[in-house]
Design a protein around this motif. Structure first.
Motif, PDB file in Angstrom:
ATOM      1  N   SER A  41      91.873   4.744  43.717  1.00  0.00           N
ATOM      2  CA  SER A  41      91.439   5.451  44.481  1.00  0.00           C
ATOM      3  C   SER A  41      91.185   5.569  45.695  1.00  0.00           C
ATOM      4  CB  SER A  41      89.647   4.571  43.722  1.00  0.00           C
ATOM      5  OG  SER A  41      90.317   3.090  45.379  1.00  0.00           O
TER       6      SER A  41
ATOM      7  N   ILE B 100      83.624   5.143  36.333  1.00  0.00           N
ATOM      8  CA  ILE B 100      84.360   5.474  38.036  1.00  0.00           C
ATOM      9  C   ILE B 100      84.359   4.304  38.531  1.00  0.00           C
ATOM     10  CG2 ILE B 100      82.491   6.118  39.274  1.00  0.00           C
ATOM     11  CD1 ILE B 100      83.868   7.377  40.810  1.00  0.00           C
ATOM     12  N   ASP B 101      84.142   3.093  38.444  1.00  0.00           N
ATOM     13  CA  ASP B 101      84.021   1.989  38.337  1.00  0.00           C
ATOM     14  C   ASP B 101      85.444   1.462  37.734  1.00  0.00           C
ATOM     15  OD1 ASP B 101      82.989   1.450  35.767  1.00  0.00           O
ATOM     16  OD2 ASP B 101      81.512  -0.189  36.810  1.00  0.00           O
TER      17      ASP B 101
ATOM     18  N   ARG C 101      83.938   0.543  41.622  1.00  0.00           N
ATOM     19  CA  ARG C 101      83.466   1.650  42.561  1.00  0.00           C
ATOM     20  C   ARG C 101      81.556   2.065  41.925  1.00  0.00           C
ATOM     21  NH1 ARG C 101      87.152   3.087  46.074  1.00  0.00           N
ATOM     22  NH2 ARG C 101      86.799   5.434  45.661  1.00  0.00           N
ATOM     23  N   THR C 102      81.414   1.015  43.469  1.00  0.00           N
ATOM     24  CA  THR C 102      79.572   1.920  43.181  1.00  0.00           C
ATOM     25  C   THR C 102      79.158   2.497  44.657  1.00  0.00           C
ATOM     26  OG1 THR C 102      79.818  -0.706  44.188  1.00  0.00           O
ATOM     27  CG2 THR C 102      79.504  -0.742  42.215  1.00  0.00           C
TER      28      THR C 102
ATOM     29  N   ASN D  44      84.521  12.521  44.863  1.00  0.00           N
ATOM     30  CA  ASN D  44      82.724  12.387  45.862  1.00  0.00           C
ATOM     31  C   ASN D  44      82.041  12.245  44.510  1.00  0.00           C
ATOM     32  OD1 ASN D  44      83.770  13.144  48.036  1.00  0.00           O
ATOM     33  ND2 ASN D  44      82.808  14.849  48.489  1.00  0.00           N
ATOM     34  N   GLY D  45      82.490  10.853  43.361  1.00  0.00           N
ATOM     35  CA  GLY D  45      81.822  10.094  42.285  1.00  0.00           C
ATOM     36  C   GLY D  45      81.135  11.337  41.163  1.00  0.00           C
ATOM     37  N   LYS D  46      81.847  12.571  41.293  1.00  0.00           N
ATOM     38  CA  LYS D  46      81.928  13.117  40.252  1.00  0.00           C
ATOM     39  C   LYS D  46      82.857  13.859  39.860  1.00  0.00           C
ATOM     40  CE  LYS D  46      77.114  13.982  41.654  1.00  0.00           C
ATOM     41  NZ  LYS D  46      76.079  12.911  40.114  1.00  0.00           N
TER      42      LYS D  46
ATOM     43  N   ARG E 225      79.047   5.418  45.086  1.00  0.00           N
ATOM     44  CA  ARG E 225      78.752   6.260  45.496  1.00  0.00           C
ATOM     45  C   ARG E 225      78.483   7.935  45.810  1.00  0.00           C
ATOM     46  NH1 ARG E 225      84.592   6.130  45.398  1.00  0.00           N
ATOM     47  NH2 ARG E 225      84.832   8.188  45.798  1.00  0.00           N
TER      48      ARG E 225
ATOM     49  N   ASP F 284      88.994   6.638  49.600  1.00  0.00           N
ATOM     50  CA  ASP F 284      87.987   6.728  49.888  1.00  0.00           C
ATOM     51  C   ASP F 284      88.250   7.632  51.629  1.00  0.00           C
ATOM     52  OD1 ASP F 284      87.095   5.562  48.615  1.00  0.00           O
ATOM     53  OD2 ASP F 284      86.758   3.815  48.919  1.00  0.00           O
TER      54      ASP F 284
ATOM     55  N   TYR G 162      87.503  12.320  39.520  1.00  0.00           N
ATOM     56  CA  TYR G 162      86.110  11.920  39.859  1.00  0.00           C
ATOM     57  C   TYR G 162      87.136  12.129  41.627  1.00  0.00           C
ATOM     58  CZ  TYR G 162      84.460   9.775  36.007  1.00  0.00           C
ATOM     59  OH  TYR G 162      83.779   9.614  35.111  1.00  0.00           O
TER      60      TYR G 162
END
Length: 276
Positions: free
Chosen positions: A95, A89-90, A272-273, A54-56, A275, A97, A52
């Protein structure tokens, strides 16, 4: 164990803009910004991953033991997460950031197990200095869940007491050597033996991956070419699986790992929230 245990692929190309599946275009820094060459090694056994950015989701089911790159990427910042295929993703297993990509480096990023068997991301700066005529550079990186090891060539230790996640290197005569990995200070073979061809003017980077407890230790090799003393091309690495279309996505992951070189870090994520 024969040479087939070493996985090799052709070098990738340079990119200025990455287009992510279902995401659109992510534009890097301006063309005049310094860029880095980045390769990625997937050394977490039995764990294909989705990537993933940027959240995608940008990559499905990338396989352990593969190497991607190198690509030239400009400086930038990304949120990166690795999940088991199909998981949200969560539930990311790793990960990073706001990863800031430095410029002007040649980096290999290893996703692997630490000495205790936990997944982690470790960046290594590749030595691309020139080698003398008739010489090759051998670099060995301990990225396995295993105790300290010695690396032998022809039965003689050449690198001793190597621990995770460290490396050892040296310039040697070009040619073919029979190499193996033994528990430090013993003759107990952990990996190999294998015939390893060291070509003049190149660096061969060998990663020990896997888990001693799970009995799935293995080797993955990356080649870096263009190190001849005589004038030649710009040094670059080979990694990854050519023609699969995944090199670009793994370079995004490599960018995230480059943050570790400038004081950041990766973590094992449990939630993971939010995003972007």
């Amino acid at each position: 164990m024969q040479l087939s245990i070493f996985r090799r692929v052709a070098a990738g190309g340079a990119v200025a803009t990455l287009t992510f599946a279902g995401v659109g275009a992510v534009t890097m820094s301006p063309a005049y910004a310094a860029s880095s060459k980045v390769s990625v090694v997937h050394g977490i056994p039995d764990t294909p991953v989705d990537v993933y950015v940027n959240g995608k989701k940008t990559l499905d089911n990338f396989k352990p033991g593969d190497v991607a790159g190198p690509l030239s990427l400009a400086e930038g910042a990304y949120d990166i997460a690795l999940t088991k295929p199909g998981e949200a993703i969560d539930k990311a297993i790793l990960s990073v950031d706001d990863a800031e990509v430095p410029g002007g480096a040649n980096i290999s990023l290893a996703a692997h197990l630490d000495a205790a068997g936990k997944p982690k991301i470790t960046p290594f700066v590749n030595d691309t200095s020139k080698v003398d005529a008739g010489k090759a550079r051998l670099i060995v990186r301990h990225t396995a869940a295993a105790p300290a090891v010695d690396v032998r060539a022809g039965g003689t230790p050449v690198f001793e007491d190597l621990t995770n996640p460290n490396e050892a290197k040296g310039d040697v005569d070009a040619g073919t050597v029979k190499a193996d990995v033994v528990l430090a200070g013993t003759d107990t073979v952990a990996i190999g033996p294998a015939d390893l061809t060291l070509k003049g003017g190149t660096a061969t980077v060998v990663y020990a991956i896997g888990s001693a407890e799970a009995r799935n230790l293995d080797l993955v090799a990356q080649n870096i070419t263009g190190l001849h003393s005589a004038p030649g091309g710009v040094p670059s690495g080979t990694g990854g699986r050519a023609g699969t279309g995944v090199d670009t996505w793994w370079y995004v992951l490599a960018d995230a790992g480059a943050l570790l070189l400038v004081g950041g870090g990766a973590r094992v994520a449990t939630a993971r929230t939010g995003r972007r």
